[in-house]
Design a protein around this motif. Structure first.
Motif, PDB file in Angstrom:
ATOM      1  N   ALA A 171     -27.050  53.665  35.741  1.00  0.00           N
ATOM      2  CA  ALA A 171     -26.557  54.611  36.739  1.00  0.00           C
ATOM      3  C   ALA A 171     -26.768  56.063  36.318  1.00  0.00           C
ATOM      4  O   ALA A 171     -26.543  56.980  37.107  1.00  0.00           O
ATOM      5  N   GLY A 172     -27.198  56.267  35.069  1.00  0.00           N
ATOM      6  CA  GLY A 172     -27.450  57.622  34.592  1.00  0.00           C
ATOM      7  C   GLY A 172     -26.214  58.373  34.142  1.00  0.00           C
ATOM      8  O   GLY A 172     -26.239  59.608  34.034  1.00  0.00           O
ATOM      9  N   ASP A 173     -25.132  57.660  33.844  1.00  0.00           N
ATOM     10  CA  ASP A 173     -23.913  58.320  33.388  1.00  0.00           C
ATOM     11  C   ASP A 173     -24.146  59.003  32.038  1.00  0.00           C
ATOM     12  O   ASP A 173     -24.943  58.530  31.214  1.00  0.00           O
ATOM     13  N   VAL A 174     -23.435  60.087  31.823  1.00  0.00           N
ATOM     14  CA  VAL A 174     -23.496  60.793  30.545  1.00  0.00           C
ATOM     15  C   VAL A 174     -22.448  60.249  29.581  1.00  0.00           C
ATOM     16  O   VAL A 174     -22.695  60.088  28.382  1.00  0.00           O
ATOM     17  N   VAL A 175     -21.254  59.977  30.111  1.00  0.00           N
ATOM     18  CA  VAL A 175     -20.140  59.478  29.298  1.00  0.00           C
ATOM     19  C   VAL A 175     -19.525  58.269  29.978  1.00  0.00           C
ATOM     20  O   VAL A 175     -19.364  58.246  31.202  1.00  0.00           O
ATOM     21  N   ALA A 176     -19.186  57.267  29.201  1.00  0.00           N
ATOM     22  CA  ALA A 176     -18.419  56.122  29.693  1.00  0.00           C
ATOM     23  C   ALA A 176     -17.384  55.777  28.640  1.00  0.00           C
ATOM     24  O   ALA A 176     -17.629  55.917  27.435  1.00  0.00           O
ATOM     25  N   ALA A 177     -16.218  55.346  29.101  1.00  0.00           N
ATOM     26  CA  ALA A 177     -15.127  55.035  28.176  1.00  0.00           C
ATOM     27  C   ALA A 177     -14.843  53.538  28.163  1.00  0.00           C
ATOM     28  O   ALA A 177     -14.974  52.856  29.179  1.00  0.00           O
ATOM     29  N   PHE A 178     -14.438  53.069  26.998  1.00  0.00           N
ATOM     30  CA  PHE A 178     -14.121  51.662  26.796  1.00  0.00           C
ATOM     31  C   PHE A 178     -12.690  51.588  26.274  1.00  0.00           C
ATOM     32  O   PHE A 178     -12.423  51.949  25.126  1.00  0.00           O
ATOM     33  N   ASP A 179     -11.783  51.152  27.128  1.00  0.00           N
ATOM     34  CA  ASP A 179     -10.358  51.092  26.817  1.00  0.00           C
ATOM     35  C   ASP A 179     -10.088  49.801  26.045  1.00  0.00           C
ATOM     36  O   ASP A 179     -10.079  48.710  26.613  1.00  0.00           O
ATOM     37  N   ILE A 180      -9.864  49.929  24.732  1.00  0.00           N
ATOM     38  CA  ILE A 180      -9.715  48.762  23.862  1.00  0.00           C
ATOM     39  C   ILE A 180      -8.464  48.929  22.993  1.00  0.00           C
ATOM     40  O   ILE A 180      -8.477  49.690  22.008  1.00  0.00           O
TER      41      ILE A 180
ATOM     42  N   MET B 175     -11.562  62.119  36.481  1.00  0.00           N
ATOM     43  CA  MET B 175     -12.587  63.090  36.096  1.00  0.00           C
ATOM     44  C   MET B 175     -13.988  62.489  36.187  1.00  0.00           C
ATOM     45  O   MET B 175     -14.943  63.004  35.611  1.00  0.00           O
ATOM     46  N   ASN B 176     -14.103  61.390  36.916  1.00  0.00           N
ATOM     47  CA  ASN B 176     -15.380  60.728  37.190  1.00  0.00           C
ATOM     48  C   ASN B 176     -16.029  60.119  35.948  1.00  0.00           C
ATOM     49  O   ASN B 176     -17.264  59.997  35.877  1.00  0.00           O
ATOM     50  N   VAL B 177     -15.215  59.739  34.978  1.00  0.00           N
ATOM     51  CA  VAL B 177     -15.701  58.996  33.822  1.00  0.00           C
ATOM     52  C   VAL B 177     -15.398  57.522  34.066  1.00  0.00           C
ATOM     53  O   VAL B 177     -14.243  57.139  34.275  1.00  0.00           O
ATOM     54  N   ALA B 178     -16.433  56.700  34.070  1.00  0.00           N
ATOM     55  CA  ALA B 178     -16.232  55.266  34.263  1.00  0.00           C
ATOM     56  C   ALA B 178     -15.518  54.686  33.044  1.00  0.00           C
ATOM     57  O   ALA B 178     -15.835  55.031  31.906  1.00  0.00           O
ATOM     58  N   VAL B 179     -14.541  53.818  33.297  1.00  0.00           N
ATOM     59  CA  VAL B 179     -13.750  53.223  32.218  1.00  0.00           C
ATOM     60  C   VAL B 179     -13.757  51.708  32.365  1.00  0.00           C
ATOM     61  O   VAL B 179     -13.456  51.180  33.444  1.00  0.00           O
ATOM     62  N   LEU B 180     -14.086  51.033  31.289  1.00  0.00           N
ATOM     63  CA  LEU B 180     -13.929  49.583  31.251  1.00  0.00           C
ATOM     64  C   LEU B 180     -12.628  49.283  30.511  1.00  0.00           C
ATOM     65  O   LEU B 180     -12.477  49.641  29.344  1.00  0.00           O
ATOM     66  N   ASP B 181     -11.700  48.639  31.191  1.00  0.00           N
ATOM     67  CA  ASP B 181     -10.395  48.329  30.630  1.00  0.00           C
ATOM     68  C   ASP B 181     -10.410  46.894  30.108  1.00  0.00           C
ATOM     69  O   ASP B 181     -10.541  45.939  30.887  1.00  0.00           O
TER      70      ASP B 181
ATOM     71  N   SER C  63     -29.447  54.900  23.127  1.00  0.00           N
ATOM     72  CA  SER C  63     -28.989  55.189  24.479  1.00  0.00           C
ATOM     73  C   SER C  63     -28.545  56.636  24.630  1.00  0.00           C
ATOM     74  O   SER C  63     -27.940  57.213  23.736  1.00  0.00           O
ATOM     75  N   ALA C  64     -28.851  57.235  25.803  1.00  0.00           N
ATOM     76  CA  ALA C  64     -28.393  58.583  26.098  1.00  0.00           C
ATOM     77  C   ALA C  64     -26.927  58.594  26.492  1.00  0.00           C
ATOM     78  O   ALA C  64     -26.287  59.638  26.512  1.00  0.00           O
ATOM     79  N   LEU C  65     -26.389  57.429  26.827  1.00  0.00           N
ATOM     80  CA  LEU C  65     -24.992  57.328  27.214  1.00  0.00           C
ATOM     81  C   LEU C  65     -24.088  57.564  26.015  1.00  0.00           C
ATOM     82  O   LEU C  65     -24.272  56.968  24.959  1.00  0.00           O
ATOM     83  N   VAL C  66     -23.099  58.445  26.172  1.00  0.00           N
ATOM     84  CA  VAL C  66     -22.089  58.638  25.129  1.00  0.00           C
ATOM     85  C   VAL C  66     -20.973  57.635  25.368  1.00  0.00           C
ATOM     86  O   VAL C  66     -20.298  57.667  26.404  1.00  0.00           O
ATOM     87  N   ALA C  67     -20.790  56.735  24.418  1.00  0.00           N
ATOM     88  CA  ALA C  67     -19.780  55.687  24.533  1.00  0.00           C
ATOM     89  C   ALA C  67     -18.511  56.136  23.811  1.00  0.00           C
ATOM     90  O   ALA C  67     -18.516  56.339  22.596  1.00  0.00           O
ATOM     91  N   LEU C  68     -17.440  56.283  24.581  1.00  0.00           N
ATOM     92  CA  LEU C  68     -16.157  56.724  24.045  1.00  0.00           C
ATOM     93  C   LEU C  68     -15.222  55.529  23.926  1.00  0.00           C
ATOM     94  O   LEU C  68     -14.910  54.874  24.918  1.00  0.00           O
TER      95      LEU C  68
END
Length: 240
Positions: free
Chosen positions: A141-150, A59-65, A34-39
């Motif tokens: 959605a073509g996001d570059v970075v998405a964060a996963f709050d764990i 900062m327009n980074v989608a976050v899954l909490d 995946s091109a998506l960077v998973a943080l």
């Protein structure tokens, strides 16, 4: 802790700190296509993770909490609520709302490792499913970075699922304790029980790709988050 709804504090202690962000270049180790960077975003209770999560969203980074996912699962007629009732009885549900009564659930599982393990075995697969659905949506959605709050990222061995890991830290046990004990319904006993189940902050910091400090001013924390996001985006674009 996630399964009981414990959130990192949103308050900040305004103490000075010379080290606001630590970076280790581990992102190149990812082999996922995946091109998506998973943080992966994590931090012990009271360290300020929720604050950093909100900054990422600003900062327009989608976050899954993960806590929000569990909250939805624990709502009336949710898959999590049904699982909890099956495991521990209807007394774990709020009689007026039908939602899981987290205080009642905590009283059952916090002091019983076997019951906690049973709860995790029932709920974690549901959370994992939500995480995969979120990841696919952000890729589409073509996001570059998405964060996963764990909250329990290290404790549950999720490191390999992410390209980079951000640990949020107050840098002080005193700040952490003060933040947590200021929460409604929190006691010293409950705080100690939660901390005992979490990887020590020093170990988390040592294993992180980025460390964002919250034992400083809000402005300094926001600057550290901005620098991290810029770095992630720059590395993602280089790899495209």
């Amino acid at each position: 802790a996630t399964l009981l709804g414990t959130h990192a504090s949103r308050t900040h202690a305004r103490t000075s700190t010379s080290r606001r962000i630590a970076h280790r270049a581990r992102m190149a180790c990812s082999t996922r296509p995946s091109a998506l960077v998973a943080l992966g975003l994590t931090g012990s209770i009271g360290m300020g993770k929720s604050t950093v999560s909100h900054m990422l969203r600003d900062m327009n980074v989608a976050v899954l909490d993960a806590d929000e996912v569990v909250r939805d699962l624990y709502a009336k007629d949710g898959a999590g609520a049904r699982a909890v009732a099956e495991l521990f009885g209807d007394s774990t549900l709020d009689a007026s709302t039908g939602d899981v009564d987290r205080a009642a659930l905590g009283a059952i599982v916090l002091k019983d490792d076997a019951k906690m393990a049973a709860l995790e075995a029932a709920i974690h697969p549901l959370v994992e499913r939500a995480r995969e659905e979120f990841k696919r949506a952000r890729e589409d959605a073509g996001d570059v970075v998405a964060a996963f709050d764990i909250p329990l990222l290290f404790e549950k061995g999720y490191e390999s699922a992410f390209d980079a890991i951000c640990v949020v830290s107050a840098g002080s046990e005193d700040i952490q304790r003060d933040r947590v004990l200021a929460r409604p319904g929190m006691t010293e006993e409950k705080f100690k029980a939660i901390v005992a189940r979490q990887t020590p902050d020093a170990e988390k910091r040592a294993r992180a790709t980025y460390v964002v400090e919250t034992g400083c001013s809000m402005e300094d924390t926001r600057a550290a988050v901005r620098a991290m996001v810029d770095d992630l985006v720059a590395k993602a674009r280089k790899s495209m």
